[in-house]
Design an enzyme around this catalytic site. Structure first.
Site, PDB file in Angstrom:
ATOM      1  N   LYS A  20       0.824  -1.209   0.000  1.00  0.00           N
ATOM      2  CA  LYS A  20       0.000   0.000   0.000  1.00  0.00           C
ATOM      3  C   LYS A  20       0.857   1.258   0.000  1.00  0.00           C
ATOM      4  O   LYS A  20       0.519   2.250  -0.660  1.00  0.00           O
ATOM      5  CB  LYS A  20      -0.945  -0.013   1.200  1.00  0.00           C
ATOM      6  CG  LYS A  20      -2.023  -1.083   1.107  1.00  0.00           C
ATOM      7  CD  LYS A  20      -2.948  -1.048   2.309  1.00  0.00           C
ATOM      8  CE  LYS A  20      -4.028  -2.112   2.201  1.00  0.00           C
ATOM      9  NZ  LYS A  20      -4.945  -2.083   3.365  1.00  0.00           N
ATOM     10  N   LYS A  78      -6.047 -10.839  -5.899  1.00  0.00           N
ATOM     11  CA  LYS A  78      -7.226 -11.058  -5.065  1.00  0.00           C
ATOM     12  C   LYS A  78      -8.382 -10.191  -5.537  1.00  0.00           C
ATOM     13  O   LYS A  78      -8.194  -9.076  -6.009  1.00  0.00           O
ATOM     14  CB  LYS A  78      -6.898 -10.732  -3.604  1.00  0.00           C
ATOM     15  CG  LYS A  78      -8.013 -11.086  -2.620  1.00  0.00           C
ATOM     16  CD  LYS A  78      -7.653 -10.679  -1.210  1.00  0.00           C
ATOM     17  CE  LYS A  78      -7.760  -9.188  -1.016  1.00  0.00           C
ATOM     18  NZ  LYS A  78      -7.758  -8.799   0.420  1.00  0.00           N
ATOM     19  N   LYS A 134     -12.137  -5.322  -2.648  1.00  0.00           N
ATOM     20  CA  LYS A 134     -13.221  -4.347  -2.690  1.00  0.00           C
ATOM     21  C   LYS A 134     -12.731  -2.928  -2.897  1.00  0.00           C
ATOM     22  O   LYS A 134     -13.523  -2.037  -3.210  1.00  0.00           O
ATOM     23  CB  LYS A 134     -14.056  -4.428  -1.409  1.00  0.00           C
ATOM     24  CG  LYS A 134     -13.311  -4.137  -0.112  1.00  0.00           C
ATOM     25  CD  LYS A 134     -14.237  -4.293   1.081  1.00  0.00           C
ATOM     26  CE  LYS A 134     -13.515  -4.051   2.394  1.00  0.00           C
ATOM     27  NZ  LYS A 134     -12.460  -5.051   2.648  1.00  0.00           N
TER      28      LYS A 134
END
Length: 336
Positions: free
Chosen positions: A114, A199, A202
């Site tokens: 991130k 993955k 969301k």
């Protein structure tokens, strides 16, 4: 005998996906809340570790809580609440920051990934992104948690939580239960339909490969029918050589309750098209009751508010003794 205590949560950084449901939420509703003392929350404080829209965080927090209820979490069986409504999480997080090391935080894979994305966009990396594993550890340890059901991507954080619990206990006296991670047997990590090496997340900007739990049936079918497969035409379960087909087989197996393993299902299809069609219909059938129940609950916000209020009160009562004990053990004066 004391029942096993389970803690887990969802982060309101995007609309919940099929991966969230198959990898975690369905298991909470169908198994965990019935066999154990369940503590489930919307971890909204974790959504603040990156740039965010405050109104969107509030909206997604309510949506996530409503979906958890729609999925079958029963407020009479478990505690369901919003993380920021229970102060014990942040009270304990600082103590665990004082227990962890800088090196441990910087080794977290999610932090590295991130932080790299933030820097690539020209943004700055918030300190909370580095330290949030301590808050996650506090989420877990505040309840005397025995089990943490997680996907593969969170296993490292649970291992850090175990290390911090043991270190705290060794330095200051036994306070915390050392939790263990548990993993569902099938579809623990559902992959993106357009990029089966990543993955189904969301928080991703592009949604063509992501099935959201509130997607309309036609949207679900369209996304699955357009899923990336692999070279050749043989339907074979091989995550390394054929990740796209393997992902569809994993999804089909999980959506139909795991009655047949992905390897077994592979032999039933002569083409990728037939596999996609059956997978799409299985997912539509799986999600239909959840969407209907979500619509009913969304029409009664007072009920959802009441559930979250009662859940927070219950969670505070469970967490306070553990957190108070940690404050005493580490050397803090009690309030007078």
């Amino acid at each position: 005998m004391t029942r096993t205590r389970i803690f887990s949560g969802v982060k309101p950084t995007g609309h919940l996906t099929l991966g969230n449901y198959l990898g975690a939420v369905r298991r909470w509703a169908e198994e965990d809340q019935h066999r154990a003392d369940g503590v489930f929350c919307v971890v909204d404080l974790h959504a603040l570790t990156v740039a965010h829209d405050p109104a969107r965080v509030r909206r997604l927090s309510r949506q996530a809580a409503t979906i958890l209820l729609a999925a079958g979490l029963d407020p009479d069986r478990c505690a369901l609440f919003v993380q920021s409504h229970v102060d014990e999480h942040t009270r304990l997080a600082y103590l665990l920051e004082c227990t962890a090391t800088d090196g441990e935080m910087r080794r977290m894979i999610q932090y590295k990934e991130k932080a790299a994305r933030e820097r690539a966009r020209g943004g700055s990396v918030r300190l909370s992104l580095l330290t949030y594993p301590a808050l996650m550890a506090a989420d877990i340890l505040a309840y005397g948690t025995d089990e943490v059901p997680v996907g593969d991507d969170q296993a490292q954080h649970v291992e850090l939580t175990r290390d911090l619990a043991r270190r705290f206990n060794e330095r200051y006296g036994h306070v915390f239960t050392v939790p263990r991670a548990t993993h569902p047997p099938v579809a623990a990590r559902v992959m993106d339909l357009q990029d089966p090496t990543a993955k189904m997340g969301k928080s991703q900007a592009r949604s063509a490969g992501i099935v959201h739990l509130l997607d309309e049936p036609d949207a679900v079918r369209r996304k699955i029918m357009r899923a990336v497969t692999d070279g050749g035409s043989e339907v074979r379960y091989d995550r390394e050589a054929h990740p796209g087909v393997a992902n569809l087989l994993d999804i089909l197996s999980a959506a139909t309750g795991g009655r047949e393993r992905p390897e077994e299902l592979a032999g039933q299809f002569g083409s990728y098209g037939a596999l996609k069609k059956d997978t799409a219909e299985a997912v539509v059938e799986l999600l239909c009751p959840l969407r209907q129940r979500h619509a009913e609950l969304s029409a009664d916000p007072a009920y959802v508010d009441g559930v979250l209020r009662a859940g927070a009160e219950r969670a505070r009562a469970m967490a306070r003794p553990w957190v108070d004990a940690a404050h005493r053990a580490i050397g803090l004066l009690p309030p007078v």
